[in-house]
Design a protein around this motif. Structure first.
Motif, PDB file in Angstrom:
ATOM      1  N   LEU A 183      -6.846   1.832  -1.243  1.00  0.00           N
ATOM      2  CA  LEU A 183      -6.813   1.473   0.466  1.00  0.00           C
ATOM      3  C   LEU A 183      -7.780   0.737  -0.352  1.00  0.00           C
ATOM      4  O   LEU A 183      -7.254  -0.878   0.264  1.00  0.00           O
ATOM      5  CB  LEU A 183      -7.328   2.193   1.119  1.00  0.00           C
ATOM      6  N   VAL A 198      -1.667   2.326   8.865  1.00  0.00           N
ATOM      7  CA  VAL A 198      -1.222   1.990  10.499  1.00  0.00           C
ATOM      8  C   VAL A 198       0.190   1.026  10.125  1.00  0.00           C
ATOM      9  O   VAL A 198       0.418   0.322  10.190  1.00  0.00           O
ATOM     10  CB  VAL A 198      -2.277   0.607  10.907  1.00  0.00           C
ATOM     11  N   SER A 208      -9.457  -0.638   8.950  1.00  0.00           N
ATOM     12  CA  SER A 208      -9.131  -1.234   9.958  1.00  0.00           C
ATOM     13  C   SER A 208      -7.729  -1.576  10.569  1.00  0.00           C
ATOM     14  O   SER A 208      -6.897  -0.919  10.823  1.00  0.00           O
ATOM     15  CB  SER A 208     -10.156  -1.960  10.773  1.00  0.00           C
ATOM     16  N   GLU A 209      -7.279  -2.556   9.616  1.00  0.00           N
ATOM     17  CA  GLU A 209      -6.381  -2.610   8.917  1.00  0.00           C
ATOM     18  C   GLU A 209      -5.131  -2.306   9.282  1.00  0.00           C
ATOM     19  O   GLU A 209      -4.181  -1.830   9.073  1.00  0.00           O
ATOM     20  CB  GLU A 209      -6.054  -4.272   8.708  1.00  0.00           C
ATOM     21  N   LEU A 210      -5.344  -1.421   7.400  1.00  0.00           N
ATOM     22  CA  LEU A 210      -4.573  -0.376   6.881  1.00  0.00           C
ATOM     23  C   LEU A 210      -4.502   0.968   7.214  1.00  0.00           C
ATOM     24  O   LEU A 210      -3.421   1.569   7.889  1.00  0.00           O
ATOM     25  CB  LEU A 210      -4.088  -0.884   5.746  1.00  0.00           C
ATOM     26  N   GLY A 211      -5.603   1.628   7.244  1.00  0.00           N
ATOM     27  CA  GLY A 211      -5.717   3.112   7.780  1.00  0.00           C
ATOM     28  C   GLY A 211      -6.612   3.773   7.253  1.00  0.00           C
ATOM     29  O   GLY A 211      -7.771   3.258   6.715  1.00  0.00           O
ATOM     30  N   LYS A 212      -5.759   5.091   6.425  1.00  0.00           N
ATOM     31  CA  LYS A 212      -7.047   5.935   6.161  1.00  0.00           C
ATOM     32  C   LYS A 212      -6.614   6.693   5.348  1.00  0.00           C
ATOM     33  O   LYS A 212      -5.551   7.268   4.455  1.00  0.00           O
ATOM     34  CB  LYS A 212      -7.827   6.792   6.877  1.00  0.00           C
ATOM     35  N   VAL A 213      -7.546   6.311   3.612  1.00  0.00           N
ATOM     36  CA  VAL A 213      -7.343   7.728   3.095  1.00  0.00           C
ATOM     37  C   VAL A 213      -8.281   9.069   2.573  1.00  0.00           C
ATOM     38  O   VAL A 213     -10.240   8.523   2.562  1.00  0.00           O
ATOM     39  CB  VAL A 213      -7.559   7.377   1.386  1.00  0.00           C
ATOM     40  N   GLU A 217      -4.484  13.038   2.288  1.00  0.00           N
ATOM     41  CA  GLU A 217      -4.241  12.772   3.801  1.00  0.00           C
ATOM     42  C   GLU A 217      -4.536  10.971   4.018  1.00  0.00           C
ATOM     43  O   GLU A 217      -5.896  11.138   4.042  1.00  0.00           O
ATOM     44  CB  GLU A 217      -4.798  13.669   4.630  1.00  0.00           C
ATOM     45  N   ILE A 218      -3.464  10.833   4.032  1.00  0.00           N
ATOM     46  CA  ILE A 218      -3.682   9.132   4.385  1.00  0.00           C
ATOM     47  C   ILE A 218      -3.173   8.918   5.871  1.00  0.00           C
ATOM     48  O   ILE A 218      -1.990   9.562   6.397  1.00  0.00           O
ATOM     49  CB  ILE A 218      -2.894   8.918   3.538  1.00  0.00           C
ATOM     50  N   GLN A 219      -3.898   8.601   6.340  1.00  0.00           N
ATOM     51  CA  GLN A 219      -2.999   7.363   7.662  1.00  0.00           C
ATOM     52  C   GLN A 219      -3.103   5.808   7.930  1.00  0.00           C
ATOM     53  O   GLN A 219      -3.882   4.773   6.918  1.00  0.00           O
ATOM     54  CB  GLN A 219      -3.955   7.264   8.681  1.00  0.00           C
ATOM     55  N   PHE A 257       0.794  -1.121   0.077  1.00  0.00           N
ATOM     56  CA  PHE A 257       0.136   0.202   0.277  1.00  0.00           C
ATOM     57  C   PHE A 257       0.767   1.210   0.345  1.00  0.00           C
ATOM     58  O   PHE A 257       1.035   2.544  -0.891  1.00  0.00           O
ATOM     59  CB  PHE A 257      -1.353   0.568   1.314  1.00  0.00           C
ATOM     60  N   GLU A 278      -7.201  -2.976  -0.990  1.00  0.00           N
ATOM     61  CA  GLU A 278      -6.627  -4.070   0.014  1.00  0.00           C
ATOM     62  C   GLU A 278      -7.428  -4.815   0.847  1.00  0.00           C
ATOM     63  O   GLU A 278      -7.155  -5.476   1.194  1.00  0.00           O
ATOM     64  CB  GLU A 278      -5.378  -3.425   0.819  1.00  0.00           C
TER      65      GLU A 278
END
Lengths: 380, 380
Positions: free
Chosen positions: B282, A116, B308-313, A112-114, A81, B285
């Motif tokens: 995202l 984990v 929940s596993e990877l994050g946010k866009v 804006e990307i978050q 990713f 994935e």
């Protein structure tokens, strides 16, 4: 950890290390790329335990700022990713900031990307190699030597040691050998080492060398090779490439090579390769790859293949020189083509000891390369 | 049959027809290419029963001789080997001669090839279409219309008719529709037909249209479309492309399109596509492809996805115009990207009737194209 970085530099560095990412790994953290931010620059690391690659981005490149380091630190981000999203960011400037629990914020333009992130403390340490003895080789030579041997490694895991290329260095000569029981490729070269450097029985997986070759730069530069314990490290400008050595003892291949021959042929490399390629097309359909070379007289070499279902391919080529007994010999044309492809000389010398004995091929103009191909035992 | 022909012309013609070769066919002779040599030129034919392609090589091309016909005749040659060997012949001139039992000799430079040919009498006849009614369309328009609809056909064989594109022509308007229950793409265009031509419920497999599109020339030219019985024939300069129509009645898609809307948005096509592309990375994935569009105020559209596993866009884009109720709607971002990719206008209009109702997208500057995407019913 917080930094501003140019997208293109980050992207290039990710591309370098991503060759060491394996999607299937028993160690989950190795699906990630480790990012280390220190005052002197940014280091990316990826590893699949066989090979590990580090790529370094200095704060300045060609006199212009590439990275602005705000807070040092490190994090591990999921490779797939992270790789894809960096490629597609809207702006040339990227800010990366690691917050609580390694949650990593990436900002670029309006995006804006978050992500984990994972704890970098869990990432395995790379081997520490003592760099007492370093072999300094030009990247162009290294690339050629790898290309001219690695294709001949075994793809079968029944003899794991044969899936690697043997590296020997002594008396300022580096020699690479690959061999899979039915063929062998060897290439050597003089390299000044300025010291008594000497290593034997270093075997590196063909797969690792193919990955290394992709990282070797288009423009020639010097590469340091460090051999220590069970690792070999190739040091390029901003890239470190670590590879594990294969365990075991590489067989003695010198016994395979006949010491005298009945027949010696020199022939145009390209013309021979093209004729064999056409005959190969037919033999491939039969799934045998068998092509026959017939030395008809001292000027004429015939290349042929035939298939009861499909038909025949036949072609005559002029021999450049031909001496000794005439013969007819069958071989795996795919193996022959692989060897001919990496021989850069205009003419090659082919030596025969009989229809059932190994075929030996060398460039006509130097003796730094040798290819051996076992014949097929046919009744034809 | 005997002729001399230029390798490049033969090769080009083989490439054209080879798109109709299927390696897995229940009819062995269809693994071959049929060659017909007549005084007026050479015709190559290949077919997989769904599509059939003929390519014609005239004796002269641009005033220079391309073919010298010595004896007319015909033969069927195994496509794969014939294709590959022609590509690799050593000379630009090729002689092909059919001898006893369809054994075919190919000579080029020093290479001599014999191919076991098959009896052309066993090759199925192509359909004879009456050309009373012909629709004349520019190849550029045809290419665009196919590209802008075919991506939306169903890939599931549960409703075979939906794996095709519906072609309707009446009152000088050609309309193409593709639909897979979760999305629909339609494109229409005015075409002068000079007569009362009219056809309905012609359904052509998406796969066939994709093959046709590869054959349509880079340079614009006119293509004749002939519809007859259960076949459609596309006639290009030297290529005939036949395709079978799919059996069945295409569903009435007009009912799917809402007649009134609560919200209308116009927005920069490229900016929206790029933002959705990042959010898609995202969601892909997570294997859901779900992306959310939130109309935050009359100037602001937010595109987001989270895992929940990877994050946010998350990303905000300026609306060009926005009227009606604000809403938040989730959809399959892959479907949305497919549609955005084929919309060539700078701005698109998106119409909503609520979070659970179909999304309708049109280019802002014309009404010849319409895309429909069903939303996801999420709780978010």
């Amino acid at each position: 950890m917080k930094l501003n970085i140019l997208k293109d530099d980050l992207n290039e560095s990710i591309q370098h290390v991503s060759k060491a990412i394996s999607s299937r790994t028993a160690i989950p953290i190795l699906t990630g790329i480790k990012i280390d931010v220190q005052p002197n620059g940014v280091t990316l690391t990826a590893s699949d335990t066989e090979i590990s690659i580090q790529s370094f981005i200095p704060p300045e490149k060609d006199g212009t700022a590439a990275v602005e380091i705000i807070t040092p630190g490190s994090v591990v981000l999921p490779a797939k990713f992270f790789t894809e999203i960096i490629k597609k960011l809207p702006s040339r400037d990227v800010t990366i900031e690691v917050k609580e629990n390694f949650l990593t914020w990436i900002r670029s333009g309006s995006a804006e990307i978050q992500i984990v992130g994972l704890d970098p403390e869990e990432y395995p340490l790379l081997p520490q190699l003592e760099e007492n003895e370093v072999l300094n080789v030009s990247s162009d030579l290294l690339k050629a030597m790898i290309r001219q041997t690695t294709f001949a490694v075994s793809t079968s895991e029944t003899s794991p040691i044969l899936t690697g290329v043997l590296w020997n260095f002594s008396q300022d000569r580096l020699k690479l050998i690959a061999c899979d029981r039915l063929r062998m490729a060897s290439r050597e070269s003089h390299i000044d080492s300025n010291n008594s450097l000497n290593f034997q029985n270093i075997v590196i997986a063909g797969k690792s060398l193919n990955e290394l070759n992709k990282l070797l730069p288009d423009q020639n530069m010097m590469v340091d090779i460090v051999v220590a314990n069970n690792q070999v490290l190739f040091k390029m400008d901003t890239i470190l490439f670590y590879t594990r050595m294969l365990d075991g003892t590489y067989p003695d291949t010198s016994k395979l090579i006949p010491q005298s021959f009945q027949t010696e042929l020199t022939i145009d490399t390209r013309k021979l390769a093209d004729a064999i390629d056409r005959a190969y097309l037919l033999s491939r359909e039969e799934k045998t790859n068998i092509v026959k070379m017939t030395l008809k007289d001292e000027n004429t070499v015939e290349i042929s293949s035939s298939s009861s279902e499909l038909g025949k391919v036949k072609e005559e080529i002029d021999a450049h020189t031909l001496s000794g007994e005439l013969l007819s010999i069958s071989f795996n044309s795919k193996y022959m083509l692989d060897a001919l492809k990496v021989i850069d000389s205009d003419y090659i010398q082919i030596c025969f000891r009989g229809a059932m004995q190994p075929i030996i091929m060398k460039p006509e103009d130097h003796s730094n390369m040798l290819h051996l191909i076992m014949p097929y035992r046919t009744t034809g």
